[in-house]
Motif scaffolding. Structure first.
Motif, mmCIF file in Angstrom:
data_model
loop_
_atom_site.group_PDB
_atom_site.id
_atom_site.type_symbol
_atom_site.label_atom_id
_atom_site.label_comp_id
_atom_site.label_asym_id
_atom_site.label_seq_id
_atom_site.Cartn_x
_atom_site.Cartn_y
_atom_site.Cartn_z
ATOM 1 N N VAL A 62 0.841 -1.203 0.000
ATOM 2 C CA VAL A 62 0.000 0.000 0.000
ATOM 3 C C VAL A 62 0.874 1.251 0.000
ATOM 4 C CG1 VAL A 62 -1.675 1.315 1.343
ATOM 5 C CG2 VAL A 62 -1.943 -1.147 1.101
ATOM 6 N N GLY A 63 1.980 1.216 0.770
ATOM 7 C CA GLY A 63 2.848 2.386 0.854
ATOM 8 C C GLY A 63 2.064 3.599 1.321
ATOM 9 N N GLY A 64 2.140 4.687 0.571
ATOM 10 C CA GLY A 64 1.423 5.907 0.937
ATOM 11 C C GLY A 64 0.124 6.093 0.192
ATOM 12 N N MET A 65 -0.416 5.004 -0.320
ATOM 13 C CA MET A 65 -1.645 5.089 -1.115
ATOM 14 C C MET A 65 -2.811 5.659 -0.322
ATOM 15 S SD MET A 65 -3.453 1.948 -3.157
ATOM 16 C CE MET A 65 -1.878 1.377 -3.778
ATOM 17 N N ASP A 66 -2.790 5.479 0.993
ATOM 18 C CA ASP A 66 -3.894 6.006 1.790
ATOM 19 C C ASP A 66 -3.998 7.519 1.677
ATOM 20 O OD1 ASP A 66 -1.389 6.024 3.281
ATOM 21 O OD2 ASP A 66 -2.560 6.802 4.963
ATOM 22 N N MET A 67 -2.848 8.185 1.493
ATOM 23 C CA MET A 67 -2.858 9.644 1.380
ATOM 24 C C MET A 67 -3.131 10.095 -0.055
ATOM 25 S SD MET A 67 -2.532 10.351 4.473
ATOM 26 C CE MET A 67 -2.251 12.104 4.584
ATOM 27 N N THR A 68 -2.584 9.405 -1.028
ATOM 28 C CA THR A 68 -2.828 9.831 -2.419
ATOM 29 C C THR A 68 -4.283 9.618 -2.811
ATOM 30 O OG1 THR A 68 -2.058 7.677 -3.247
ATOM 31 C CG2 THR A 68 -0.445 9.443 -3.132
ATOM 32 N N GLU A 69 -4.907 8.546 -2.320
ATOM 33 C CA GLU A 69 -6.314 8.332 -2.654
ATOM 34 C C GLU A 69 -7.205 9.339 -1.911
ATOM 35 O OE1 GLU A 69 -7.225 4.315 -1.559
ATOM 36 O OE2 GLU A 69 -7.558 4.792 0.556
ATOM 37 N N ARG A 70 -6.714 9.817 -0.791
ATOM 38 C CA ARG A 70 -7.482 10.778 0.006
ATOM 39 C C ARG A 70 -7.520 12.145 -0.650
ATOM 40 N NH1 ARG A 70 -5.849 12.188 6.284
ATOM 41 N NH2 ARG A 70 -7.264 13.939 6.611
ATOM 42 N N PHE A 71 -6.420 12.544 -1.310
ATOM 43 C CA PHE A 71 -6.318 13.913 -1.809
ATOM 44 C C PHE A 71 -6.289 14.047 -3.337
ATOM 45 C CE2 PHE A 71 -4.000 14.251 2.379
ATOM 46 C CZ PHE A 71 -4.996 14.974 3.020
ATOM 47 N N TYR A 72 -6.326 12.930 -4.059
ATOM 48 C CA TYR A 72 -6.048 13.044 -5.493
ATOM 49 C C TYR A 72 -7.061 13.905 -6.251
ATOM 50 C CZ TYR A 72 -9.622 9.781 -7.269
ATOM 51 O OH TYR A 72 -10.791 9.182 -7.636
ATOM 52 N N ARG A 73 -8.295 13.995 -5.795
ATOM 53 C CA ARG A 73 -9.281 14.845 -6.468
ATOM 54 C C ARG A 73 -9.009 16.332 -6.232
ATOM 55 N NH1 ARG A 73 -13.532 11.890 -8.443
ATOM 56 N NH2 ARG A 73 -13.850 9.801 -7.554
ATOM 57 N N GLU A 74 -8.169 16.628 -5.236
ATOM 58 C CA GLU A 74 -7.913 18.022 -4.874
ATOM 59 C C GLU A 74 -6.602 18.550 -5.445
ATOM 60 O OE1 GLU A 74 -7.926 18.120 -0.643
ATOM 61 O OE2 GLU A 74 -9.752 16.908 -0.463
ATOM 62 N N TYR A 75 -5.729 17.661 -5.907
ATOM 63 C CA TYR A 75 -4.378 18.075 -6.285
ATOM 64 C C TYR A 75 -4.352 19.194 -7.335
ATOM 65 C CZ TYR A 75 -2.336 14.081 -3.786
ATOM 66 O OH TYR A 75 -1.932 13.195 -2.823
ATOM 67 N N GLU A 76 -5.238 19.103 -8.320
ATOM 68 C CA GLU A 76 -5.183 20.049 -9.439
ATOM 69 C C GLU A 76 -5.454 21.485 -8.983
ATOM 70 O OE1 GLU A 76 -6.999 20.706 -13.946
ATOM 71 O OE2 GLU A 76 -7.739 19.046 -12.681
ATOM 72 N N ASN A 77 -6.413 21.646 -8.076
ATOM 73 C CA ASN A 77 -6.828 22.995 -7.704
ATOM 74 C C ASN A 77 -6.344 23.455 -6.335
ATOM 75 O OD1 ASN A 77 -8.393 23.303 -10.126
ATOM 76 N ND2 ASN A 77 -9.952 21.976 -9.192
ATOM 77 N N ASP A 78 -5.773 22.540 -5.579
ATOM 78 C CA ASP A 78 -5.347 22.885 -4.218
ATOM 79 C C ASP A 78 -3.930 22.357 -3.984
ATOM 80 O OD1 ASP A 78 -4.980 23.333 -1.540
ATOM 81 O OD2 ASP A 78 -6.831 22.350 -0.884
ATOM 82 N N LYS A 79 -3.000 23.238 -3.710
ATOM 83 C CA LYS A 79 -1.599 22.848 -3.530
ATOM 84 C C LYS A 79 -1.296 22.322 -2.118
ATOM 85 C CE LYS A 79 0.161 26.335 -6.790
ATOM 86 N NZ LYS A 79 1.082 27.488 -6.935
ATOM 87 N N THR A 80 -2.234 22.464 -1.218
ATOM 88 C CA THR A 80 -1.980 22.202 0.202
ATOM 89 C C THR A 80 -1.349 20.842 0.460
ATOM 90 O OG1 THR A 80 -3.922 23.539 0.716
ATOM 91 C CG2 THR A 80 -3.013 22.188 2.500
ATOM 92 N N ASN A 81 -1.889 19.811 -0.167
ATOM 93 C CA ASN A 81 -1.446 18.452 0.138
ATOM 94 C C ASN A 81 -0.699 17.779 -1.016
ATOM 95 O OD1 ASN A 81 -2.569 18.138 2.873
ATOM 96 N ND2 ASN A 81 -4.541 18.403 1.832
#
Length: 394
Positions: A105-124
């Motif tokens: 799994v590695g860090g997949m828990d975080m990428t799946e949590r924020f991937y819809r936000e990456y384009e418009n939000d730099k925070t995560n």
């Protein structure tokens, strides 16, 4: 060159305990760690999981990380388990030590949590790089200042077992004197949804090797061992030895074991040969035992092919759930506990033997004379690994 590989430390964090002692007590008392998901955000609230009931913020605070850290849940679990492991081995200097980490799994828990936000939000966006399993390994290594040999193994459910095998081989061949090995995986939507879509997830607790088994339950965990060359150890207790190891892949199917257990059989044969052991020397088997229809029948057939008389065996996944890449590390710790305490560990929820194979696992904690334990970890794609641990390094 071949040197004996001694185990001088172990650490574990799972749904049944925050350390080795708590895990052992849970096993003695028959207390499993399966419950409905509370930390993992999922629509599948009906599926039981082996969840560690600490939030990421609580885990980060416990190891003193700043609020804007980049540690994923798998890395947080890994740090806590590794802290116990190195304290157990009395290691304070990390300048001359290797680290081989297994994770899927590695860090997949975080990428799946924020991937819809990456384009418009730099925070995560700092978590985008966490998608690579190696990033989790590097996070753990950086926390302890391990900057020598660092490697990641991602072979699904055999990852941590392969990390142990790789570390042992490097010591035996003289490439390293000391190495930390094991693995970490956390629960994620991807894995929960994935196993559920394969129709192998049970809505009740798992029944490894039972005739009426109906699927697995996922868990999250981390566990590590410190391996050291026996000839370099001075004034330090030895918990056991890595006596043998074997890896095989029958390439039968992407997500299923072969009908006759060919991959598992070959891995066990290789482990026995590398340990220079006859099969009757094995006193206890910590089986892969996922409680799926396919795996348990396939592994049972492989055991029948390997042993004229089946040793005492059990699957401990009824306690922790199937912890994926961490499973080989978790079950290595359990194997060492079996050796240390001279006890067979129980297989929960078993009632009736599989009709085709008629094998009966151990269902209660039992005292026994144990010198050699075989631990099986089998991954998707047919990646099968068997490890042999010995009490006295005979």
């Amino acid at each position: 060159m071949s040197r004996k590989v001694a185990i001088t430390g172990m650490g574990i964090l799972s749904a049944i305990g925050k350390n080795v002692i708590e895990n052992y007590q849970s096993i003695l008392n028959g207390n499993h760690g399966l419950s409905k998901p509370e930390i993992l955000s999922t629509r599948h609230k009906n599926l039981s999981v082996g969840e560690i009931k600490l939030t990421n913020d609580e885990l980060a605070e416990s190891i003193g990380l700043p609020k804007k850290h980049t540690f994923t849940r798998a890395a947080l679990l890994g740090v806590l388990a590794l802290k116990e492991c190195v304290q157990n081995a009395k290691i304070h200097d990390f300048s001359n030590i290797g680290f081989v980490n297994g994770t899927s799994v590695g860090g997949m828990d975080m990428t799946e949590r924020f991937y819809r936000e990456y384009e418009n939000d730099k925070t995560n966006r700092r978590f985008i790089q966490a998608q690579h399993p190696g990033f989790t390994t590097e996070q753990i290594a950086s926390f302890f200042g391990i900057n020598g040999y660092v490697s990641t193994i991602s072979t699904a459910c055999s990852s941590a077992a392969n990390a142990i095998m790789m570390g042992a081989r490097m010591i035996a061949s003289g490439q390293l004197d000391r190495v930390i090995v094991g693995g970490t995986d956390c629960l994620s939507k991807f894995t929960l949804n994935g196993f559920n879509s394969l129709l192998i997830y049970s809505e009740s607790n798992p029944k490894p090797f039972d005739r009426d088994r109906n699927g697995l339950n996922l868990g999250e965990a981390a566990a590590y061992l410190v391996l050291e060359a026996k000839d370099t150890i001075k004034d330090k207790p030895i918990l056991g030895y890595v006596a043998g190891y074997g890896n095989a892949n029958d390439a039968f199917h992407q997500t299923a074991s072969s009908d006759n257990g060919e991959g598992a059989y070959l891995a066990m044969q290789k482990a026995l040969r590398s340990a220079n052991l006859n099969s009757y020397k094995i006193d206890y088997i910590n089986a892969h035992g996922t409680a799926t229809q396919n795996n348990d029948l396939s592994e049972s057939k492989a055991l029948l092919r390997t042993f004229k008389e089946i040793p005492s065996f059990s699957s401990t996944k009824g306690f922790t759930g199937h912890t994926l890449a961490a499973a080989g590390g978790i079950e290595a710790v359990f194997s060492l506990l079996a050796l240390k305490n001279q006890q067979l560990l129980p297989n929960l929820n078993f009632k009736n033997a599989i009709e085709e194979t008629k094998l009966y696992p151990v269902t209660t904690v039992k005292d026994a004379k144990i010198e050699y334990v075989l631990s099986n970890s089998f991954g998707f794609g047919g990646n099968c690994t068997s490890l042999i641990f010995s009490k006295n390094g005979l």
